[in-house]
Motif scaffolding. Sequence first.
Motif, PDB file in Angstrom:
ATOM      1  N   GLY A 106       7.568  -1.904  -5.924  1.00  0.00           N
ATOM      2  CA  GLY A 106       7.864  -1.246  -4.670  1.00  0.00           C
ATOM      3  C   GLY A 106       7.400   0.193  -4.732  1.00  0.00           C
ATOM      4  N   ALA A 136       5.697  -5.235  -2.703  1.00  0.00           N
ATOM      5  CA  ALA A 136       6.508  -5.444  -1.507  1.00  0.00           C
ATOM      6  C   ALA A 136       5.690  -5.069  -0.275  1.00  0.00           C
ATOM      7  CB  ALA A 136       7.774  -4.591  -1.579  1.00  0.00           C
ATOM      8  N   ARG A 138       7.084  -3.817   2.398  1.00  0.00           N
ATOM      9  CA  ARG A 138       7.670  -2.556   2.846  1.00  0.00           C
ATOM     10  C   ARG A 138       7.399  -1.450   1.830  1.00  0.00           C
ATOM     11  NH1 ARG A 138      11.207  -6.516   4.374  1.00  0.00           N
ATOM     12  NH2 ARG A 138      12.029  -6.350   6.483  1.00  0.00           N
ATOM     13  N   ASN A 139       7.098  -0.283   2.342  1.00  0.00           N
ATOM     14  CA  ASN A 139       7.080   0.950   1.558  1.00  0.00           C
ATOM     15  C   ASN A 139       8.077   1.886   2.226  1.00  0.00           C
ATOM     16  OD1 ASN A 139       4.810   0.113  -0.027  1.00  0.00           O
ATOM     17  ND2 ASN A 139       3.475   0.693   1.664  1.00  0.00           N
ATOM     18  N   ARG A 161      15.760   1.635   5.452  1.00  0.00           N
ATOM     19  CA  ARG A 161      14.485   1.191   4.865  1.00  0.00           C
ATOM     20  C   ARG A 161      14.608   1.029   3.355  1.00  0.00           C
ATOM     21  NH1 ARG A 161       9.426   3.606   8.076  1.00  0.00           N
ATOM     22  NH2 ARG A 161      10.323   3.522  10.155  1.00  0.00           N
ATOM     23  N   LEU A 165      13.876  -2.413   1.387  1.00  0.00           N
ATOM     24  CA  LEU A 165      12.945  -2.492   0.262  1.00  0.00           C
ATOM     25  C   LEU A 165      13.635  -3.108  -0.947  1.00  0.00           C
ATOM     26  CD1 LEU A 165      10.267  -1.951  -1.213  1.00  0.00           C
ATOM     27  CD2 LEU A 165      11.089   0.388  -1.642  1.00  0.00           C
ATOM     28  N   GLU A 168      13.969  -6.818  -0.400  1.00  0.00           N
ATOM     29  CA  GLU A 168      12.674  -7.501  -0.530  1.00  0.00           C
ATOM     30  C   GLU A 168      12.252  -7.612  -1.989  1.00  0.00           C
ATOM     31  OE1 GLU A 168       7.992  -7.213   0.824  1.00  0.00           O
ATOM     32  OE2 GLU A 168       9.409  -5.774   1.672  1.00  0.00           O
TER      33      GLU A 168
END
Length: 185
Positions: A106, A136, A138-139, A161, A165, A168
Amino acid sequence: MKILGISGSLTGEKTSIGVYEVLMAIKAEDPEAETELLDLKDYEVEFARGFPLSYYNDDTIAVVNKMLEADILVFGSPIYQASITGALKNLLDHLHRDAFQSKVCGIVMNGGSDKHFLVAEYQLKPVLTFLKATCAVRNVFIHNDDFNEDNEIINADIQARIRKLAHELLQLRKAFSGGNPGNLG
């Protein structure tokens, strides 16, 4: 399951705080997860010169081995000159091309301009995927204004967020391990 957070900054605290918050969100979702924050400012990682790892100092060997032993890696970097820090890139240059096979990664970035939110996607993610990481989707990008004067993240959207993350990363790890996040895939 070992989760290693790496702060790629040699100064300041915001990057470490962002990575730490992801580690704590993982720990909240999976209390048995073994988390560690590795702050590059606390280590003397030598400049990569293409030699075998055993040719480098103890700090370099220790940091690389911690990365290789982790199941999940969370990389953090401030944005300098529209890129990740040289210290983080140098650390990644010590790794062989399959170093992150079966590892989940991540990314947490911080900076003073919203214009740099894509640095994770176009600077760091290609290096991690070259090393065979599963990254991932998402960042997390944290603007300097998302911190208060005590360096606490005050933006609720950023906090959400971070939790997404973390979730995820755990789900990806679970998929790799056949439903048991502690097993290597």
